[in-house]
Design a protein around this motif. Sequence first.
Motif, PDB file in Angstrom:
ATOM      1  N   ARG A   1       3.149   2.665  -8.890  1.00 48.12           N
ATOM      2  CA  ARG A   1       4.211   1.844  -7.980  1.00 48.12           C
ATOM      3  C   ARG A   1       4.111   0.603  -7.817  1.00 48.12           C
ATOM      4  N   ARG A   2       2.990  -0.301  -8.879  1.00 47.22           N
ATOM      5  CA  ARG A   2       2.446  -1.357  -8.624  1.00 47.22           C
ATOM      6  C   ARG A   2       2.067  -1.999  -6.808  1.00 47.22           C
ATOM      7  N   LEU A   3       1.249  -0.653  -5.648  1.00 53.24           N
ATOM      8  CA  LEU A   3       0.719  -0.517  -4.978  1.00 53.24           C
ATOM      9  C   LEU A   3      -0.833  -1.007  -4.865  1.00 53.24           C
ATOM     10  N   PRO A   4      -1.575  -1.776  -5.327  1.00 55.25           N
ATOM     11  CA  PRO A   4      -2.507  -2.179  -4.929  1.00 55.25           C
ATOM     12  C   PRO A   4      -3.924  -1.654  -3.478  1.00 55.25           C
ATOM     13  N   LEU A   5      -3.632  -0.564  -3.059  1.00 63.22           N
ATOM     14  CA  LEU A   5      -4.154   0.022  -1.823  1.00 63.22           C
ATOM     15  C   LEU A   5      -3.552   1.179  -2.219  1.00 63.22           C
ATOM     16  N   LEU A   6      -4.502   2.052  -1.336  1.00 65.92           N
ATOM     17  CA  LEU A   6      -4.373   3.865  -1.129  1.00 65.92           C
ATOM     18  C   LEU A   6      -4.382   3.648   0.520  1.00 65.92           C
ATOM     19  N   ARG A   7      -3.750   4.110   1.430  1.00 66.88           N
ATOM     20  CA  ARG A   7      -4.590   3.401   2.937  1.00 66.88           C
ATOM     21  C   ARG A   7      -4.589   5.088   3.458  1.00 66.88           C
ATOM     22  N   LEU A   8      -5.440   5.488   4.462  1.00 67.16           N
ATOM     23  CA  LEU A   8      -4.872   5.959   5.631  1.00 67.16           C
ATOM     24  C   LEU A   8      -6.298   5.813   6.673  1.00 67.16           C
TER      25      LEU A   8
ATOM     26  N   ALA B   1       1.157  -0.732   0.017  1.00 68.38           N
ATOM     27  CA  ALA B   1       0.454  -0.094  -0.076  1.00 68.38           C
ATOM     28  C   ALA B   1       0.918   1.624   0.494  1.00 68.38           C
ATOM     29  N   LEU B   2       0.255   2.546  -0.800  1.00 69.97           N
ATOM     30  CA  LEU B   2       0.853   3.715  -0.443  1.00 69.97           C
ATOM     31  C   LEU B   2      -0.625   3.977   0.774  1.00 69.97           C
ATOM     32  N   TYR B   3       0.699   4.714   1.729  1.00 70.90           N
ATOM     33  CA  TYR B   3       0.122   4.939   2.755  1.00 70.90           C
ATOM     34  C   TYR B   3      -0.385   7.372   3.011  1.00 70.90           C
ATOM     35  N   ILE B   4      -0.947   7.670   2.810  1.00 70.87           N
ATOM     36  CA  ILE B   4      -1.779   8.808   2.910  1.00 70.87           C
ATOM     37  C   ILE B   4      -1.014   8.953   4.257  1.00 70.87           C
ATOM     38  N   ARG B   5      -0.386   9.499   5.416  1.00 69.71           N
ATOM     39  CA  ARG B   5       0.226   9.729   6.292  1.00 69.71           C
ATOM     40  C   ARG B   5      -0.081  11.202   7.129  1.00 69.71           C
ATOM     41  N   GLU B   6      -0.530  12.137   5.757  1.00 67.24           N
ATOM     42  CA  GLU B   6      -0.682  13.375   5.938  1.00 67.24           C
ATOM     43  C   GLU B   6      -1.935  14.057   4.858  1.00 67.24           C
ATOM     44  N   LEU B   7      -2.442  14.731   4.939  1.00 60.79           N
ATOM     45  CA  LEU B   7      -2.640  15.121   3.591  1.00 60.79           C
ATOM     46  C   LEU B   7      -4.141  16.728   4.696  1.00 60.79           C
ATOM     47  N   HIS B   8      -2.872  18.389   3.874  1.00 58.50           N
ATOM     48  CA  HIS B   8      -4.049  19.012   4.605  1.00 58.50           C
ATOM     49  C   HIS B   8      -3.683  20.343   3.625  1.00 58.50           C
ATOM     50  N   LEU B   9      -4.665  21.412   3.545  1.00 62.01           N
ATOM     51  CA  LEU B   9      -4.843  22.484   2.263  1.00 62.01           C
ATOM     52  C   LEU B   9      -5.004  23.405   3.151  1.00 62.01           C
ATOM     53  N   LEU B  10      -4.228  24.837   3.422  1.00 62.78           N
ATOM     54  CA  LEU B  10      -4.241  25.793   3.550  1.00 62.78           C
ATOM     55  C   LEU B  10      -6.594  25.713   3.658  1.00 62.78           C
TER      56      LEU B  10
ATOM     57  N   TRP C   1      -8.745  16.198  -6.062  1.00 70.52           N
ATOM     58  CA  TRP C   1      -7.338  15.901  -7.035  1.00 70.52           C
ATOM     59  C   TRP C   1      -6.441  15.436  -6.883  1.00 70.52           C
ATOM     60  N   VAL C   2      -5.985  15.564  -5.375  1.00 65.86           N
ATOM     61  CA  VAL C   2      -4.930  14.955  -5.138  1.00 65.86           C
ATOM     62  C   VAL C   2      -4.766  13.501  -4.430  1.00 65.86           C
ATOM     63  N   LEU C   3      -6.371  13.397  -3.818  1.00 60.84           N
ATOM     64  CA  LEU C   3      -6.696  11.366  -3.803  1.00 60.84           C
ATOM     65  C   LEU C   3      -6.737  10.860  -5.602  1.00 60.84           C
ATOM     66  N   GLU C   4      -6.792  11.512  -5.722  1.00 60.57           N
ATOM     67  CA  GLU C   4      -6.866  10.478  -7.858  1.00 60.57           C
ATOM     68  C   GLU C   4      -5.691  10.732  -7.992  1.00 60.57           C
ATOM     69  N   GLU C   5      -4.569  11.826  -7.513  1.00 60.33           N
ATOM     70  CA  GLU C   5      -3.163  11.886  -8.353  1.00 60.33           C
ATOM     71  C   GLU C   5      -2.537  10.803  -7.411  1.00 60.33           C
ATOM     72  N   LEU C   6      -2.768  10.730  -6.041  1.00 62.63           N
ATOM     73  CA  LEU C   6      -2.294   9.647  -5.279  1.00 62.63           C
ATOM     74  C   LEU C   6      -2.446   7.778  -5.963  1.00 62.63           C
ATOM     75  N   ALA C   7      -3.725   7.904  -6.102  1.00 66.78           N
ATOM     76  CA  ALA C   7      -4.141   6.824  -6.812  1.00 66.78           C
ATOM     77  C   ALA C   7      -3.415   6.123  -7.936  1.00 66.78           C
ATOM     78  N   VAL C   8      -3.473   7.586  -9.140  1.00 66.84           N
ATOM     79  CA  VAL C   8      -2.684   6.760 -10.273  1.00 66.84           C
ATOM     80  C   VAL C   8      -1.048   7.016  -9.649  1.00 66.84           C
ATOM     81  N   TRP C   9      -0.551   6.969  -8.384  1.00 70.64           N
ATOM     82  CA  TRP C   9       1.210   7.437  -7.623  1.00 70.64           C
ATOM     83  C   TRP C   9       1.406   6.083  -8.123  1.00 70.64           C
TER      84      TRP C   9
END
Length: 149
Positions: free
Chosen positions: A105-112, A73-82, A93-101
């Motif tokens: 990276r051949r990672l089957p999961l995006l976690r947070l 998995a790719l882990y979203i540890r922090e995601l903050h916007l002003l 947009w960030v969430l969709e971009e990270l899904a592409v990432w």
Amino acid sequence: MNDGPLQLTPAGDRHLAFARDLTRRAMLPYYQEFDLLWMEEAFDQAWCWREQWLVTEGDQVLGYCSLSQDRHALYIRELHLLPTHRGRGVGSWVLEELAVWAASRRLPLLRLMVFKSNPARSLYARHGFVEMGEDECFVRMQRTIVLSQ
């Protein structure tokens, strides 16, 4: 969104104070609600071993995200916007971009993990994240990434 394309650009040590302050301001109400202690030292230590990315639009910094990964998995540890950039579709947009990432990276999961009372839970659900479990404070969520052959 009008100053140029949204991008994730690498963050460096010079961005640490910005990221720490933004995270503290965004998360302190949740820390207080759940009687947790905010520790700047822990944030600073995590900064050293995680991937740090600024969310930018042209030359303007809108926020940042912090990532880590393991074999699954790719882990979203922090995601903050002003605050002035929330509600404009930037987080989506960030969430969709990270899904592409994750896919690249051949990672089957995006976690947070998200605080139970954080309204961002509904944003994550709209982007395909499902709740996988919870404890007293947090909900664990993940999105399955479809990997092409």
